[in-house]
Design a protein around this motif. Structure first.
Motif, PDB file in Angstrom:
ATOM      1  N   ILE A   1       7.166 -19.845   1.899  1.00  0.00           N
ATOM      2  CA  ILE A   1       6.423 -21.011   2.211  1.00  0.00           C
ATOM      3  C   ILE A   1       5.408 -21.132   3.456  1.00  0.00           C
ATOM      4  CG2 ILE A   1       6.513 -23.733   2.310  1.00  0.00           C
ATOM      5  CD1 ILE A   1       9.085 -23.229   0.513  1.00  0.00           C
ATOM      6  N   ALA A   2       6.229 -20.435   4.598  1.00  0.00           N
ATOM      7  CA  ALA A   2       5.586 -20.687   5.777  1.00  0.00           C
ATOM      8  C   ALA A   2       4.332 -19.654   5.671  1.00  0.00           C
ATOM      9  CB  ALA A   2       6.647 -19.964   7.045  1.00  0.00           C
ATOM     10  N   ILE A   3       4.493 -18.516   5.074  1.00  0.00           N
ATOM     11  CA  ILE A   3       3.387 -17.560   4.994  1.00  0.00           C
ATOM     12  C   ILE A   3       2.020 -18.486   4.372  1.00  0.00           C
ATOM     13  CG2 ILE A   3       2.246 -15.518   4.147  1.00  0.00           C
ATOM     14  CD1 ILE A   3       5.205 -14.339   5.061  1.00  0.00           C
ATOM     15  N   ALA A   4       2.705 -19.224   3.113  1.00  0.00           N
ATOM     16  CA  ALA A   4       1.877 -19.682   2.331  1.00  0.00           C
ATOM     17  C   ALA A   4       0.869 -21.062   2.842  1.00  0.00           C
ATOM     18  CB  ALA A   4       2.529 -20.324   0.953  1.00  0.00           C
ATOM     19  N   VAL A   5       1.842 -21.679   3.875  1.00  0.00           N
ATOM     20  CA  VAL A   5       0.963 -22.698   4.622  1.00  0.00           C
ATOM     21  C   VAL A   5      -0.105 -22.184   5.447  1.00  0.00           C
ATOM     22  CG1 VAL A   5       2.357 -23.175   6.399  1.00  0.00           C
ATOM     23  CG2 VAL A   5       1.186 -25.169   5.579  1.00  0.00           C
ATOM     24  N   ILE A   6       0.356 -21.193   6.261  1.00  0.00           N
ATOM     25  CA  ILE A   6      -0.572 -20.336   7.035  1.00  0.00           C
ATOM     26  C   ILE A   6      -1.844 -20.030   6.061  1.00  0.00           C
ATOM     27  CG2 ILE A   6      -1.186 -18.320   8.342  1.00  0.00           C
ATOM     28  CD1 ILE A   6       1.866 -18.308   9.307  1.00  0.00           C
ATOM     29  N   ALA A   7      -1.651 -19.362   5.183  1.00  0.00           N
ATOM     30  CA  ALA A   7      -2.744 -19.305   4.170  1.00  0.00           C
ATOM     31  C   ALA A   7      -3.726 -20.192   3.808  1.00  0.00           C
ATOM     32  CB  ALA A   7      -2.219 -18.380   3.034  1.00  0.00           C
ATOM     33  N   ILE A   8      -3.160 -21.410   3.478  1.00  0.00           N
ATOM     34  CA  ILE A   8      -3.772 -22.483   3.327  1.00  0.00           C
ATOM     35  C   ILE A   8      -4.575 -22.981   4.314  1.00  0.00           C
ATOM     36  CG2 ILE A   8      -3.874 -25.086   2.650  1.00  0.00           C
ATOM     37  CD1 ILE A   8      -1.216 -24.516   0.952  1.00  0.00           C
ATOM     38  N   PHE A   9      -4.061 -23.032   5.621  1.00  0.00           N
ATOM     39  CA  PHE A   9      -4.909 -23.617   6.487  1.00  0.00           C
ATOM     40  C   PHE A   9      -6.193 -22.602   7.034  1.00  0.00           C
ATOM     41  CE2 PHE A   9      -1.961 -26.810   6.724  1.00  0.00           C
ATOM     42  CZ  PHE A   9      -2.657 -27.884   6.948  1.00  0.00           C
ATOM     43  N   THR A  10      -5.656 -21.342   6.793  1.00  0.00           N
ATOM     44  CA  THR A  10      -6.727 -20.066   7.142  1.00  0.00           C
ATOM     45  C   THR A  10      -7.824 -20.380   6.152  1.00  0.00           C
ATOM     46  OG1 THR A  10      -5.007 -18.475   7.905  1.00  0.00           O
ATOM     47  CG2 THR A  10      -7.106 -17.726   7.220  1.00  0.00           C
ATOM     48  N   PHE A  11      -7.545 -20.600   4.840  1.00  0.00           N
ATOM     49  CA  PHE A  11      -8.657 -20.969   4.039  1.00  0.00           C
ATOM     50  C   PHE A  11      -9.453 -21.912   4.111  1.00  0.00           C
ATOM     51  CE2 PHE A  11     -10.298 -22.930   0.075  1.00  0.00           C
ATOM     52  CZ  PHE A  11     -10.966 -21.912  -0.539  1.00  0.00           C
ATOM     53  N   ILE A  12      -9.030 -23.181   4.643  1.00  0.00           N
ATOM     54  CA  ILE A  12      -9.691 -24.346   5.072  1.00  0.00           C
ATOM     55  C   ILE A  12     -10.477 -23.983   6.092  1.00  0.00           C
ATOM     56  CG2 ILE A  12      -9.414 -26.600   6.063  1.00  0.00           C
ATOM     57  CD1 ILE A  12      -6.734 -26.892   4.383  1.00  0.00           C
ATOM     58  N   ASN A  13      -9.818 -23.306   7.438  1.00  0.00           N
ATOM     59  CA  ASN A  13     -10.770 -23.065   8.344  1.00  0.00           C
ATOM     60  C   ASN A  13     -11.962 -22.190   8.322  1.00  0.00           C
ATOM     61  OD1 ASN A  13      -9.862 -24.162  11.375  1.00  0.00           O
ATOM     62  ND2 ASN A  13      -8.168 -23.981  10.003  1.00  0.00           N
ATOM     63  N   VAL A  14     -11.726 -21.245   7.352  1.00  0.00           N
ATOM     64  CA  VAL A  14     -12.861 -20.119   7.104  1.00  0.00           C
ATOM     65  C   VAL A  14     -13.874 -20.812   6.349  1.00  0.00           C
ATOM     66  CG1 VAL A  14     -13.544 -18.116   5.694  1.00  0.00           C
ATOM     67  CG2 VAL A  14     -11.315 -18.253   7.385  1.00  0.00           C
ATOM     68  N   TRP A  15     -13.554 -21.697   5.240  1.00  0.00           N
ATOM     69  CA  TRP A  15     -14.512 -22.438   4.382  1.00  0.00           C
ATOM     70  C   TRP A  15     -14.921 -24.021   4.361  1.00  0.00           C
ATOM     71  CZ3 TRP A  15     -17.107 -18.572   1.941  1.00  0.00           C
ATOM     72  CH2 TRP A  15     -16.105 -17.344   1.760  1.00  0.00           C
ATOM     73  N   SER A  16     -14.149 -24.375   5.118  1.00  0.00           N
ATOM     74  CA  SER A  16     -14.346 -26.045   5.070  1.00  0.00           C
ATOM     75  C   SER A  16     -14.086 -26.624   6.454  1.00  0.00           C
ATOM     76  CB  SER A  16     -13.631 -26.828   4.051  1.00  0.00           C
ATOM     77  OG  SER A  16     -13.593 -26.193   2.816  1.00  0.00           O
ATOM     78  N   VAL A  17     -14.553 -25.808   7.564  1.00  0.00           N
ATOM     79  CA  VAL A  17     -14.114 -26.332   9.173  1.00  0.00           C
ATOM     80  C   VAL A  17     -14.615 -27.954   9.252  1.00  0.00           C
ATOM     81  CG1 VAL A  17     -14.671 -26.075  11.475  1.00  0.00           C
ATOM     82  CG2 VAL A  17     -13.815 -24.236  10.118  1.00  0.00           C
ATOM     83  N   ASN A  18     -15.969 -28.082   8.624  1.00  0.00           N
ATOM     84  CA  ASN A  18     -16.674 -29.431   9.197  1.00  0.00           C
ATOM     85  C   ASN A  18     -15.946 -30.623   8.171  1.00  0.00           C
ATOM     86  OD1 ASN A  18     -18.489 -28.246  10.760  1.00  0.00           O
ATOM     87  ND2 ASN A  18     -19.938 -27.861   9.299  1.00  0.00           N
ATOM     88  N   GLY A  19     -15.204 -30.164   7.240  1.00  0.00           N
ATOM     89  CA  GLY A  19     -14.782 -31.440   6.627  1.00  0.00           C
ATOM     90  C   GLY A  19     -13.286 -31.471   6.884  1.00  0.00           C
TER      91      GLY A  19
END
Length: 440
Positions: A132-150
């Motif tokens: 779960i720890a690795i999964a939540v890192i992956a989620i916020f990585t995805f958000i930072n890569v694709w949707s930083v402004n949001g």
């Protein structure tokens, strides 16, 4: 936190305090509480206060250097500009700072997962927690890569909501606790007699990682109002508020939760204790607070540290591909930070990650204090306070290593080996930079 700085061009004192608090109150208290109580019992609030004082000493040099250089690169840039003739020093600081952020990213993710499953049958299943720890890192990585402004408004909501929830948790625990103030003081006296000064100072040093984050204010120097006044005001005010928040939460926990329960469930002690006092409602409030706290910290850490990694890579002290950006987003650095934090989650337990993070930021802060001492006349710094900072931060690092040597020498050995590996890579890239300069 960091996302604010990209969205707003005129940050006032209130916003700057929020940035620092968002970075500091990011899950650290949820993590350090159980470990602190397991070592020194009811003396934990005292150690937390001392840890805050160490953080204030560290902040002194950051404030002075920040006002002198006014460089958003903060730690790395301060050292590079102070020791202009030593690429190796700049490289070492860069490697240590980035891996310090990687350890805090792992710490926040590990804490997120510990609380997220704390009320389930899987609470003590380590591999599920790490997944779960690795999964939540992956989620916020995805958000930072694709949707930083949001993420700006979401980040705001998480920071302020978590502070409100932490306050509610503390008040509720104190009001519904089975321990009265007199008994709490008696227990504190007993624990003070059983604990030696070294144990208290060791815990104070371990708590330093919970105050990491005040440096984020300096990253916003180009977008703040009146930096000469607001940098010191924001940083010192945020540290004082963090100390108050941490102390109240720790006292509330000790009032309401038996110490043996805190120690037994030290990776999700507040949730377990609140459940015993208030039932499922209390557990859910604590879990929500922990998830919000760690989520905002994970997002801000991924965002800010990846950009610092890209800057260091652009200077040649990391592989060049980490400096590449797409639409001004350092995607490679973001993904690299996430991957390394995930590896640390897999390899280490909570205490190893906590201790590595505390030692790293103590060490980096010590280097900042030494740099400030070197140019103290230029930064208009007090010689006595700067020397006290060097002494306090140096002692903190030594005490953690002593604790590791006497209790978990395997962990100490792992930490030392990791530092040696980082230093070797720093040396290799500094030599490469020197060679490139000489060939020009």
């Amino acid at each position: 936190m960091t996302i604010h700085r990209k969205r707003n061009k005129s940050l006032g004192l209130a916003e700057l305090i929020a940035i620092a608090l968002g970075g500091m109150v990011g899950g650290g208290i949820f993590t350090i509480l159980g470990i602190a109580v397991s070592i020194i019992g009811n003396m934990a609030p005292i150690a937390i206060i001392i840890g805050g004082c160490i953080a204030a000493l560290a902040a002194y040099s950051y404030v002075k250097l920040g006002l002198y250089y006014k460089d958003e690169g903060a730690t790395y840039s301060f050292y590079k500009r102070t020791y202009t003739s030593s690429p190796f020093s700049a490289s070492v600081v860069g490697w240590f700072v980035i891996f310090g952020y990687i350890s805090t990213l792992a710490l926040y993710a590990y804490t997120f997962s510990s609380y997220a499953i704390s009320s389930t049958d899987f609470a003590n299943v380590v591999w599920i927690r790490k997944a779960i720890a690795i999964a939540v890192i992956a989620i916020f990585t995805f958000i930072n890569v694709w949707s930083v402004n949001g993420m700006g408004k979401i980040e705001d909501a998480m920071v302020y909501t978590k502070l409100v929830l932490l306050t509610i948790i503390s008040v509720v625990l104190i009001q519904h606790g089975t321990t009265d103030f007199g008994t709490f003081l008696d227990n504190m006296v007993l624990d003070a007699e059983k604990s030696n000064v070294f144990s208290i100072l060791i815990v104070a040093s371990l708590t330093f990682v919970a105050y990491e984050g005040f440096q984020l204010v300096i990253n916003a120097v180009n977008e703040m109002q009146n930096p000469e006044k607001n940098i010191p005001r924001a940083i010192y005010a945020a540290i004082i508020l963090a100390i108050l928040i941490y102390v109240v939460i720790s006292i509330g926990a000790l009032f309401a939760i038996p110490t043996e329960e805190i120690i037994k469930n030290k990776e999700f002690a507040l949730a377990a204790g609140a459940g015993n006092v208030l039932g499922s409602l209390g557990t859910n409030i604590v879990i929500l607070g922990a998830i919000l706290a760690t989520s905002s910290a994970i997002s801000g850490t991924v965002f800010g540290s990846s950009r610092q990694m890209a800057v260091i890579a652009k200077d040649g002290f990391f592989p060049h591909w980490l400096s590449l950006r797409k639409n001004n987003v350092p995607q490679n650095a973001i993904i690299a930070m996430a991957c390394m934090a995930s590896i640390l989650v897999l390899l280490g337990g909570l205490e190893l990650i906590l201790e590595f993070g505390s030692i790293t930021f103590l060490l980096v802060s010590l280097l900042m204090a030494i740099a400030n001492y070197k140019i103290r006349d230029k930064t208009n710094s007090s010689k006595a306070i700067t020397l006290l900072s060097i002494l306090g931060l140096g002692m903190g690092g030594i005490l953690i290593l002593y604790y590791e040597f006497t209790n978990e020498w395997e962990q100490m050995l792992a930490i030392i080996i990791l530092y040696l590996v980082l230093a070797i890579f720093a040396w290799f890239y500094s030599k490469k930079v020197n060679k490139d300069k000489s060939s020009m």
